[in-house]
Design an enzyme around this catalytic site. Structure first.
Site, PDB file in Angstrom:
ATOM      1  N   HIS A  63       0.852  -1.190   0.000  1.00 26.06           N
ATOM      2  CA  HIS A  63       0.000   0.000   0.000  1.00 26.06           C
ATOM      3  C   HIS A  63       0.886   1.237   0.000  1.00 26.06           C
ATOM      4  O   HIS A  63       2.111   1.152   0.143  1.00 26.06           O
ATOM      5  CB  HIS A  63      -0.982  -0.001   1.173  1.00 26.06           C
ATOM      6  CG  HIS A  63      -0.361   0.042   2.528  1.00 26.06           C
ATOM      7  ND1 HIS A  63       0.397  -0.985   3.046  1.00 26.06           N
ATOM      8  CD2 HIS A  63      -0.387   1.011   3.495  1.00 26.06           C
ATOM      9  CE1 HIS A  63       0.795  -0.668   4.264  1.00 26.06           C
ATOM     10  NE2 HIS A  63       0.348   0.544   4.560  1.00 26.06           N
ATOM     11  N   ASP A  67       5.651   4.612   5.188  1.00 27.72           N
ATOM     12  CA  ASP A  67       6.564   3.646   5.806  1.00 27.72           C
ATOM     13  C   ASP A  67       6.685   2.365   4.989  1.00 27.72           C
ATOM     14  O   ASP A  67       7.420   1.451   5.372  1.00 27.72           O
ATOM     15  CB  ASP A  67       6.137   3.334   7.246  1.00 27.72           C
ATOM     16  CG  ASP A  67       4.728   2.783   7.355  1.00 27.72           C
ATOM     17  OD1 ASP A  67       3.835   3.247   6.627  1.00 27.72           O
ATOM     18  OD2 ASP A  67       4.497   1.881   8.192  1.00 27.72           O
ATOM     19  N   HIS A  68       6.000   2.330   3.848  1.00 26.57           N
ATOM     20  CA  HIS A  68       6.099   1.179   2.949  1.00 26.57           C
ATOM     21  C   HIS A  68       6.643   1.551   1.569  1.00 26.57           C
ATOM     22  O   HIS A  68       6.996   0.653   0.793  1.00 26.57           O
ATOM     23  CB  HIS A  68       4.727   0.513   2.795  1.00 26.57           C
ATOM     24  CG  HIS A  68       4.214  -0.072   4.070  1.00 26.57           C
ATOM     25  ND1 HIS A  68       4.230  -1.417   4.349  1.00 26.57           N
ATOM     26  CD2 HIS A  68       3.668   0.523   5.176  1.00 26.57           C
ATOM     27  CE1 HIS A  68       3.719  -1.640   5.555  1.00 26.57           C
ATOM     28  NE2 HIS A  68       3.380  -0.468   6.071  1.00 26.57           N
ATOM     29  N   HIS A 141      -7.815  -1.605   5.504  1.00 29.73           N
ATOM     30  CA  HIS A 141      -6.920  -0.633   6.121  1.00 29.73           C
ATOM     31  C   HIS A 141      -7.473   0.760   5.834  1.00 29.73           C
ATOM     32  O   HIS A 141      -8.522   0.907   5.201  1.00 29.73           O
ATOM     33  CB  HIS A 141      -5.508  -0.825   5.557  1.00 29.73           C
ATOM     34  CG  HIS A 141      -4.442  -0.048   6.256  1.00 29.73           C
ATOM     35  ND1 HIS A 141      -4.327   0.008   7.622  1.00 29.73           N
ATOM     36  CD2 HIS A 141      -3.415   0.715   5.765  1.00 29.73           C
ATOM     37  CE1 HIS A 141      -3.287   0.759   7.942  1.00 29.73           C
ATOM     38  NE2 HIS A 141      -2.729   1.206   6.842  1.00 29.73           N
ATOM     39  N   ASP A 212      -0.709  -3.860   5.753  1.00 27.49           N
ATOM     40  CA  ASP A 212      -1.408  -3.422   6.960  1.00 27.49           C
ATOM     41  C   ASP A 212      -2.897  -3.748   6.840  1.00 27.49           C
ATOM     42  O   ASP A 212      -3.522  -3.531   5.796  1.00 27.49           O
ATOM     43  CB  ASP A 212      -1.237  -1.920   7.157  1.00 27.49           C
ATOM     44  CG  ASP A 212       0.205  -1.540   7.473  1.00 27.49           C
ATOM     45  OD1 ASP A 212       1.067  -2.447   7.508  1.00 27.49           O
ATOM     46  OD2 ASP A 212       0.463  -0.348   7.681  1.00 27.49           O
ATOM     47  N   HIS A 270       5.840  -5.345  11.738  1.00 26.09           N
ATOM     48  CA  HIS A 270       5.153  -4.053  11.802  1.00 26.09           C
ATOM     49  C   HIS A 270       4.740  -3.770  13.249  1.00 26.09           C
ATOM     50  O   HIS A 270       3.586  -3.522  13.568  1.00 26.09           O
ATOM     51  CB  HIS A 270       3.943  -4.043  10.865  1.00 26.09           C
ATOM     52  CG  HIS A 270       3.484  -2.675  10.478  1.00 26.09           C
ATOM     53  ND1 HIS A 270       2.535  -1.981  11.194  1.00 26.09           N
ATOM     54  CD2 HIS A 270       3.834  -1.860   9.458  1.00 26.09           C
ATOM     55  CE1 HIS A 270       2.308  -0.809  10.628  1.00 26.09           C
ATOM     56  NE2 HIS A 270       3.095  -0.704   9.557  1.00 26.09           N
TER      57      HIS A 270
END
Length: 305
Positions: A63, A67-68, A141, A212, A270
């Site tokens: 996604h 942070d990804h 999410h 997530d 995570h």
């Protein structure tokens, strides 16, 4: 085949955990690895490992949260300096193409290799290269988030070397034919049947890597009978409402998904920066009552599959 965790923190890096990225590393004879997510600093983590960007040929993004993906532009640019790196396939949700093309355009970065970007809108097959099939599924999410189910095709059985030696079949190209299921003819005219020389095929491995998500049915479907499930565990037990509010899961919820899916092994990642190592150990202990084969990821942890 193994997973190498390059980043295991939720949201932001800590002194001991970088943000999310996982490498799927293939045997040396295949000379390649894949990345799942690329949070900020991922290429620095790669420099601390034995992996080389020139061997990276596929990246899968779950996604578009920073942070990804914030480490993606640096990886794409630095890969240019590896001679002969070749084509790179990039997979992910809608918005990935615009993000990458904008960064490259405004930074005036020039790639010396072909970059092929694939966006998908929902559940389905991302690709099948004859050895692995990857299925995607949309999770739950705050933004569109996906999970990946990596299924290995059945592997051919082992050659019966003692039998082949007794028949006078020397190692070489004929062995390859037998492995492909083809009968062979020896110089003396005798025939060796592949069915007699090759053992039964081995069931392919299944690895599920989820983005997530809150606890949801689709996560369990993607993880069905997986040899290894990687599930987020941002929050501890007792913070279920907070987890749901932010679109995340707890350690216990990850264990419940693994149990309902019939997965063989669960690695949670995570993990919120609020938890020290001893807190993580305690949370693993509690969740282990639901799914005993659970362990926590940490940066540079290797998991053989």
């Amino acid at each position: 085949m193994k997973l190498l965790f390059l980043g295991t923190s939720a949201g932001r890096p800590t002194a001991h955990r970088n943000v999310t990225s996982i490498a799927l590393v293939f045997p040396e004879d295949q000379n390649r690895f894949w990345l799942f997510d690329a949070g900020e600093g991922t290429q620095h983590q790669l420099l601390r490992s034995k992996l080389k960007l020139g061997k990276l040929n596929r990246i899968f993004i779950t996604h578009m949260h920073g942070d990804h993906v914030y480490g993606l532009p640096g990886i794409l640019s630095s890969r240019t300096y590896y001679e002969g790196a070749g084509k790179l396939e990039l997979y992910g949700p809608p918005g990935l193409r615009a993000y990458v093309e904008s960064v490259l355009r405004y930074s005036e970065a020039h790639l010396n290799y072909e970059l092929d970007i694939h966006e998908f809108e929902g559940d389905g097959q991302a690709f099948d290269d004859g050895r692995f099939r990857i299925e995607t599924g949309e999770l739950a999410h705050r933004v569109r988030s996906f999970g990946y189910r990596i299924e290995e095709h059945p592997r051919s059985g082992r050659l019966d070397l003692a039998y082949l030696a007794s028949r006078g079949a020397a190692p070489g190209p004929l062995y390859g034919k037998l492995k492909r299921g083809e009968d062979i003819v020896l110089p003396d005219g005798s025939v060796i049947r592949a069915a007699d020389a090759v053992g039964p095929s081995a069931k392919g491995r299944i690895v599920t890597i989820l983005g997530d998500t809150v606890k949801c049915e689709r996560a369990a479907r993607l993880a069905k009978d997986a040899d290894l499930l990687v599930h987020e565990a941002t929050f501890g037990i007792g913070l279920e409402e907070k987890a749901a509010l932010y679109g995340h899961s707890t350690f216990l919820q990850a264990a419940e998904i693994a149990a309902s899916a019939g997965a063989k092994r669960l690695v949670v990642s995570h993990i919120s920066a609020r938890y020290a190592d001893e807190d993580v150990e305690a949370l693993i202990g509690h969740a282990g009552a639901v799914f005993p084969n659970i362990e926590a990821a940490y940066d540079f942890k290797e998991v053989c599959i």
